[in-house]
Design a protein around this motif. Structure first.
Motif, PDB file in Angstrom:
ATOM      1  N   SER A 228       0.869  -1.172   0.000  1.00 58.46           N
ATOM      2  CA  SER A 228       0.000   0.000   0.000  1.00 58.46           C
ATOM      3  C   SER A 228       0.906   1.222   0.000  1.00 58.46           C
ATOM      4  N   ARG A 229       0.492   2.282  -0.667  1.00 57.63           N
ATOM      5  CA  ARG A 229       1.314   3.487  -0.676  1.00 57.63           C
ATOM      6  C   ARG A 229       0.441   4.715  -0.758  1.00 57.63           C
ATOM      7  N   PHE A 230       1.023   5.824  -0.383  1.00 56.77           N
ATOM      8  CA  PHE A 230       0.289   7.083  -0.332  1.00 56.77           C
ATOM      9  C   PHE A 230       1.244   8.184  -0.782  1.00 56.77           C
ATOM     10  N   PHE A 231       0.887   8.898  -1.839  1.00 58.45           N
ATOM     11  CA  PHE A 231       1.714   9.990  -2.347  1.00 58.45           C
ATOM     12  C   PHE A 231       1.313  11.308  -1.684  1.00 58.45           C
ATOM     13  N   TYR A 232       2.289  12.159  -1.445  1.00 55.37           N
ATOM     14  CA  TYR A 232       2.021  13.484  -0.861  1.00 55.37           C
ATOM     15  C   TYR A 232       2.896  14.514  -1.555  1.00 55.37           C
ATOM     16  N   SER A 233       2.333  15.676  -1.854  1.00 55.75           N
ATOM     17  CA  SER A 233       3.059  16.770  -2.501  1.00 55.75           C
ATOM     18  C   SER A 233       3.578  16.307  -3.860  1.00 55.75           C
ATOM     19  N   MET A 234       2.652  16.086  -4.784  1.00 51.09           N
ATOM     20  CA  MET A 234       3.025  15.484  -6.052  1.00 51.09           C
ATOM     21  C   MET A 234       2.125  15.981  -7.168  1.00 51.09           C
ATOM     22  N   SER A 235       2.444  15.583  -8.381  1.00 47.18           N
ATOM     23  CA  SER A 235       1.608  15.839  -9.546  1.00 47.18           C
ATOM     24  C   SER A 235       0.525  14.773  -9.624  1.00 47.18           C
ATOM     25  N   CYS A 236      -0.742  15.191  -9.594  1.00 48.03           N
ATOM     26  CA  CYS A 236      -1.844  14.226  -9.656  1.00 48.03           C
ATOM     27  C   CYS A 236      -1.912  13.528 -11.011  1.00 48.03           C
ATOM     28  N   SER A 237      -1.618  14.253 -12.085  1.00 49.24           N
ATOM     29  CA  SER A 237      -1.723  13.648 -13.411  1.00 49.24           C
ATOM     30  C   SER A 237      -0.731  12.502 -13.551  1.00 49.24           C
TER      31      SER A 237
END
Length: 294
Positions: A242-251
């Motif tokens: 499982s992972r969670f991105f933060y402060s990134m480009s959504c596209s």
């Protein structure tokens, strides 16, 4: 467990008021400010509006943009500044005999899992996709095609984005091991990783989080070393993640790839609830709420 991507903040609109006089005054002020702004940046646009233009000696003076991020030390002053550099942030527990495995066999399983995680989340050759085989070859043969095909099992940097040269990935978190079924060791790894990217425009970043992205990753590997396991043989396989991105480009994130917030000129992580923000930066806490997506 599934993947989750938090969008960067989207600015809201000011509430409207019913006072006509106030609206008129604000409109007038806005017009004046707008005209002054156009006059300073694009004076040629005023000639069609007022019938006049700048004299031949008048020219727009560009305002220089001053970088606010030390690109040699991009993590300075951020929540990840104290994290370890690179693989030093991935520390295996002390091995001991477990469920029929000797201490040496448990140590081997932990070392294999640690090296696989380093490849998946830290090695620039894997991150940029130039040699994903460095990760794939560490798993049992029947699972290699799965690892090769999925960017979700590693941090995959989006095309067009590059990490700052000479700046290590920051990492923090824990590893643990326990017995599974007979002949099986389960290795759990819960970490957060911070990546510093080369700015799209080196003069533009308004703050470090415009070029820093954080990945909270929870991975589980299985290790089989006492006897051949059906469909696996012996070795390491990915069981869950499982992972969670933060402060990134959504596209980029919706395609499974990582790029910084400045790729879209957005406010990084502004809409993330405070509780989730804490969980992103502290892998000892539960994973962030999986409901939020890009």
């Amino acid at each position: 467990m599934g993947d989750d991507f938090r969008p960067a903040n989207k600015s809201g609109l000011f509430a409207r008021h019913g006072n006509t006089i106030i609206i008129s005054v604000l409109a007038a002020v806005t017009l004046v400010v707008g005209v002054l702004s156009v006059r300073q940046t694009h004076p040629e646009l005023l000639s069609g509006l007022f019938g006049t233009g700048p004299g031949p000696a008048v020219a727009a003076v560009p305002v220089p943009l001053t970088p606010t991020v030390d690109l040699a030390h991009p993590f300075a002053g951020t929540a990840v500044e104290g994290w370890a550099d690179g693989e030093a942030g991935i520390v295996a527990p002390t091995a001991a005999p477990l469920a029929g495995f000797t201490r040496a066999q448990v140590a081997d399983a932990l070392d294999r899992a640690r090296r696989a995680l380093i490849s998946a989340r830290i090695d620039p050759r894997v991150l940029h996709g130039t040699d994903v085989g460095l990760l794939v070859d560490q798993f049992a043969a029947p699972k290699r095609a799965e690892v090769l095909a999925s960017p979700h099992l590693r941090t995959a940097i989006a095309e067009g984005s590059t990490l700052l040269e000479g700046v290590p990935v920051k990492a923090t978190g824990t590893m643990s091991v326990h017995a599974g079924r007979r002949g099986e060791l389960i290795i759990d790894m819960n970490h957060s990783f911070a990546y510093a990217f080369t700015p799209r425009d080196r003069a533009v970043p308004a703050g470090p989080m415009q070029i820093i992205s954080v990945v909270r990753a929870q991975s589980q590997y299985g290790f089989y070393g006492l006897a051949d396991w059906p469909g696996v043989g012996r070795g390491l396989i990915p069981l869950d993640h499982s992972r969670f991105f933060y402060s990134m480009s959504c596209s980029a994130a919706v395609r499974g790839y990582l790029a910084p917030a400045d790729a879209e000129r957005v406010n990084p992580g502004g809409a993330t609830p405070e509780e989730d923000r804490k969980r992103i930066f502290d892998p000892s806490l539960p994973m962030p709420d999986p409901k939020g997506t890009c």
